[in-house]
Design an enzyme around this catalytic site. Structure first.
Site, PDB file in Angstrom:
ATOM      1  N   HIS A  70       0.802  -1.228   0.000  1.00  0.00           N
ATOM      2  CA  HIS A  70       0.000   0.000   0.000  1.00  0.00           C
ATOM      3  C   HIS A  70       0.843   1.290   0.000  1.00  0.00           C
ATOM      4  CE1 HIS A  70      -3.470  -2.546   1.018  1.00  0.00           C
ATOM      5  NE2 HIS A  70      -2.807  -3.017   2.052  1.00  0.00           N
TER       6      HIS A  70
HETATM    7  O1  RIB Z   1      -5.098   0.033   4.453  1.00  0.00           O
HETATM    8  C1  RIB Z   1      -3.698   0.083   4.347  1.00  0.00           C
HETATM    9  C2  RIB Z   1      -3.123   1.125   5.226  1.00  0.00           C
HETATM   10  O2  RIB Z   1      -3.391   0.825   6.585  1.00  0.00           O
HETATM   11  C3  RIB Z   1      -1.586   1.204   5.140  1.00  0.00           C
HETATM   12  O3  RIB Z   1      -1.173   2.514   5.407  1.00  0.00           O
HETATM   13  C4  RIB Z   1      -1.144   0.284   6.240  1.00  0.00           C
HETATM   14  O4  RIB Z   1       0.143   0.652   6.768  1.00  0.00           O
HETATM   15  C5  RIB Z   1      -2.190   0.524   7.279  1.00  0.00           C
HETATM   16  O5  RIB Z   1      -1.791   1.650   8.020  1.00  0.00           O
END
Ligand code: RIB
Ligand code: CA
Length: 307
Positions: A236
């Site tokens: 992500h």
């Molecule tokens: O949904 C993904 C996000 O949530 C990313 O930033 C991961 O690190 C969590 O914080």
């Protein structure tokens, strides 16, 4: 182009790789790393950020920030990040955090920076929201706000909401309304950044640096996404950094985004109008497609530059 950024995060396994990417990219000038609770609470996220910057040999200042959202409490996501936030991968301890609170540091930098600053948020938006709501005029010195947050479809924390968005929906609403350009790497963006064991093996072959190894070790602890048929682990947070480093990796769409701030089952949903059905003016740009091959090649090449 040399872009000054403030990186707000909650390390976190994918935050760790985003931090490495930011520190290894000469296109960026990382002015500060500000840390919130979120993935595993500030008692872990802050030392994790310090350990990661130390491992990269960076002297970028690190600031501790909010350990709870504007309303309520953070809910940790240890199923993905482990109890310690780095999947159990133990790094040498880093240095000390700056004495200044993260929100004060964000406001000071925005107040004094000679050029507009890009705010990058890859955790709950609490620190960014507090800075912008307590001194709204500072938004004038924000070049762009790039967030990994939200989804136009199903969430990953609830059926309706993505983790960062539901962690502090009110703060995200403040950031979306601040009047500066906002770019969102949503779950649909990051679902195209599916990291696999084969990609990690390819990275490991690029060198023997401690950061490259740590990135592979940390990412190797992340469960493959059942939401994505276990085809890989969505990487992500580096998507937000990659947008600034190489925007050609993405296609984009201007949309209106509205936060659901209700108490009900869709609280924290980013209601993203991709087809202009509401007639509301666009207030954000979503990263709609990703060149995954180019993305993973960029990450491997940059990680191999680090110590
Ligand atoms: O949904 C993904 C996000 O949530 C990313 O930033 C991961 O690190 C969590 O914080
Ligand atoms: Ca994160």
């Amino acid at each position: 182009m040399h872009t000054p950024i403030i990186l707000d995060c909650d390390p976190g396994t994918d935050d760790a790789l985003a931090i490495f990417l930011a520190l290894a990219s000469p296109e960026l000038d990382v002015l500060a790393i500000t840390v919130a609770g979120g993935n595993v609470g500030l008692e872990h996220t802050l030392p994790n950020a310090l350990a990661l910057t130390a491992l990269a040999g960076s002297d970028v200042p690190v600031y501790g920030g909010a350990d709870h959202p504007l309303l309520g409490a953070f809910v940790s996501e240890t199923r993905v990040h482990g109890e310690d936030g780095l999947g159990g991968v133990v790094l040498p301890p880093g240095g000390k955090a700056q004495p200044e609170h993260a929100v004060d540091a964000i406001r000071r930098i925005l107040r004094t920076s000679p050029e507009p600053v890009t705010l990058v948020g890859i955790g709950p938006a609490t620190n960014l929201g507090l800075a912008l709501t307590t001194e709204p005029a500072l938004a004038a010195n924000v070049r762009e706000i790039v967030l990994m947050t939200g989804a136009w479809g199903e969430g990953n924390m609830t059926p309706a909401a993505e983790f960062n968005a539901i962690s502090d929906p009110e703060a995200l609403a403040i950031v979306l309304a601040c009047g500066r350009p906002v770019v969102l790497a949503t779950l649909e963006t990051t679902a195209q950044a599916l990291c696999t064991p084969a990609i990690l093996a390819g990275w490991r072959a690029l060198g023997a640096g401690q950061c490259l190894k740590a990135a592979c070790d940390i990412q190797g602890t992340v469960p493959l996404n059942r939401r994505l048929a276990h085809a890989g682990a969505a990487l992500h947070d580096p998507c937000a950094i990659a947008w600034i480093v190489d925007p050609c990796l993405f296609t984009t769409r201007d949309v209106s985004v509205v936060m659901d701030l209700g108490p009900g089952p869709s609280r924290g949903r980013t209601v993203i109008d991709r087809w202009g059905r509401t007639g509301a003016p666009a207030n954000a740009k979503i990263l709609e497609t990703l060149d995954a091959t180019g993305f993973f090649a960029l990450l491997g090449e940059r990680f191999s530059r680090l110590p």
